[in-house]
Design a protein around this motif. Structure first.
Motif, mmCIF file in Angstrom:
data_model
loop_
_atom_site.group_PDB
_atom_site.id
_atom_site.type_symbol
_atom_site.label_atom_id
_atom_site.label_comp_id
_atom_site.label_asym_id
_atom_site.label_seq_id
_atom_site.Cartn_x
_atom_site.Cartn_y
_atom_site.Cartn_z
ATOM 1 N N TYR A 56 0.813 -1.214 0.000
ATOM 2 C CA TYR A 56 0.000 0.000 0.000
ATOM 3 C C TYR A 56 0.855 1.277 0.000
ATOM 4 O O TYR A 56 0.296 2.385 0.032
ATOM 5 N N SER A 57 2.168 1.101 -0.033
ATOM 6 C CA SER A 57 3.102 2.240 -0.103
ATOM 7 C C SER A 57 2.864 3.252 1.016
ATOM 8 O O SER A 57 2.773 4.455 0.786
ATOM 9 N N VAL A 58 2.744 2.737 2.249
ATOM 10 C CA VAL A 58 2.613 3.607 3.414
ATOM 11 C C VAL A 58 3.764 3.324 4.369
ATOM 12 O O VAL A 58 4.180 2.173 4.544
ATOM 13 N N PRO A 59 4.310 4.358 4.998
ATOM 14 C CA PRO A 59 5.425 4.138 5.938
ATOM 15 C C PRO A 59 4.924 3.581 7.264
ATOM 16 O O PRO A 59 3.792 3.841 7.685
ATOM 17 N N VAL A 60 5.782 2.815 7.918
ATOM 18 C CA VAL A 60 5.461 2.288 9.244
ATOM 19 C C VAL A 60 6.655 2.523 10.154
ATOM 20 O O VAL A 60 7.805 2.271 9.785
ATOM 21 N N ALA A 61 6.372 3.053 11.355
ATOM 22 C CA ALA A 61 7.409 3.297 12.351
ATOM 23 C C ALA A 61 7.450 2.123 13.317
ATOM 24 O O ALA A 61 6.467 1.842 14.008
ATOM 25 N N LEU A 62 8.569 1.417 13.360
ATOM 26 C CA LEU A 62 8.733 0.289 14.265
ATOM 27 C C LEU A 62 9.381 0.773 15.558
ATOM 28 O O LEU A 62 10.509 1.273 15.546
#
Length: 267
Positions: A56-62
Motif C-alpha cells: 500500500y506504499s505507506v510508511p510504518v514506524a517500528l
C-alpha cells in the motif's frame, strides 16, 4: 465472517469513506501515520506487516526495544523502504508496583532518573549504530507511560520527540501521538471489532475538523496480531492509503515538522 460482522464491516467502510470525502471536498487531508511496537527481530508476523506496508506504499514506524534488538532486524530493514525505527525505551520491563495498583511503566516514577537516563543513552547509541539510516530520534515509552522528569532528560540525550497514546500530554517536547489501537488487550489480544474501530475513528476525524494539523496515529503490535488485525489493515488501507482526503507523510519529515512546531511554541 458472520452476517453481523459483514454488516459492521460495511458500516466501517462507509463511515471511513464519508469522513475522508468530507476532508477532500474542502481541499484538506487527514495526515495519517502508523506505529507498530515491540520489534526486536524478523518474524513471520513482522514480514506480513512489512508486506502490507509495501503493497500500500505507506510508511510504518517500528518501535524497537534497544536492549533486545538483533542485527538480523537491521539487515532486514535495509531492504524495506517503508520501515523506520523509533526507540522503545530500553528493555520493556515494568518497574511500577502492581500490588499497589500502579499501571505498568518502564520509564515511570519509581526509578532513579540517572539510571533511566543512562539506559536511554545506551539505547540511543545502539539504535543509531544498528539503524544509521532508519532511526528517527524519538522515544516510545513502553506501555505509553513516562514520568515528566524523564521527559525533561530526553532532549539532552538527543531524543527530540515523544510518542505515547491518545491525547497530547503537557510536555514541551514535540509529540507525535498514536490514537487508534486495533487490539483489545483484555480479551485474548484480538481485534477490537469493526464497530469499535468505527467509533474510535469517528472521534478522531471529528477532532481533526478543527485541528487538521494533528497527525492521526494507527497503533499495532505485530507480535500480538491475529487474523482480525490483518484483515483490518487490509480493509483500512485499501481505502485510506490513496484517498484524496488522506496523506501519509514521510516519517522523518513528519517528526521534524512536529519538533519545529514545538520549538516555535516554546519561543
Amino acid at each position: 465472517m458472520t452476517a453481523a460482522d459483514a454488516l459492521a464491516l460495511d458500516a466501517f467502510r462507509s463511515s471511513l469513506r464519508d469522513h475522508l470525502d468530507w476532508f477532500a471536498a474542502r481541499g484538506q487531508k487527514v495526515r495519517f501515520w502508523w506505529r507498530d511496537d515491540d520489534a526486536i527481530e524478523p518474524t513471520d508476523d513482522l514480514e506480513r506487516l512489512l508486506d502490507i506496508a509495501k503493497r500500500y506504499s505507506v510508511p510504518v514506524a517500528l518501535a524497537v526495544i534497544p536492549k533486545h534488538a538483533k542485527e538480523t532486524l537491521a539487515a532486514r530493514l535495509e531492504t524495506s523502504d517503508e520501515a523506520w525505527v523509533l526507540q522503545h525505551g530500553w528493555q520493556h520491563k515494568n518497574f511500577q508496583r502492581k500490588d499497589l495498583g500502579e499501571k505498568a511503566a518502564e520509564l515511570g516514577s519509581r526509578r532513579d532518573l540517572d539510571e533511566i537516563t543512562a539506559q536511554l543513552e545506551e539505547g540511543f547509541a545502539r539504535l543509531s549504530e544498528l539503524f544509521p539510516d532508519r532511526f528517527i530520534p524519538a522515544v516510545v515509552p513502553p506501555w505509553n507511560r513516562i514520568d515528566p522528569g524523564v521527559v525533561r532528560r530526553l532532549e539532552g540525550i538527543g531524543l527530540k520527540s515523544l510518542s505515547t497514546f491518545t491525547w497530547m500530554h503537557p510536555y514541551s517536547l514535540a509529540q507525535v501521538q498514536s490514537h487508534v489501537d486495533i487490539i483489545k488487550w483484555k480479551k485474548n489480544n484480538r481485534f477490537i471489532g469493526w464497530k469499535s474501530a468505527m467509533d474510535r475513528f469517528d472521534l478522531q476525524f471529528m477532532r481533526r475538523r478543527t485541528n487538521p494539523q494533528e497527525p492521526l496515529g494507527i497503533l499495532t503490535h505485530h507480535l500480538a496480531h491475529e487474523e482480525g488485525c490483518y484483515t483490518f489493515l487490509e480493509e483500512f488501507l485499501s481505502i485510506a492509503a490513496d484517498h484524496p482526503g488522506a496523506s501519509w507523510p514521510a516519517l522523518p519529515e513528519l517528526f521534524a515538522e512536529e519538533v519545529a512546531r514545538a520549538k516555535a511554541i516554546r519561543t
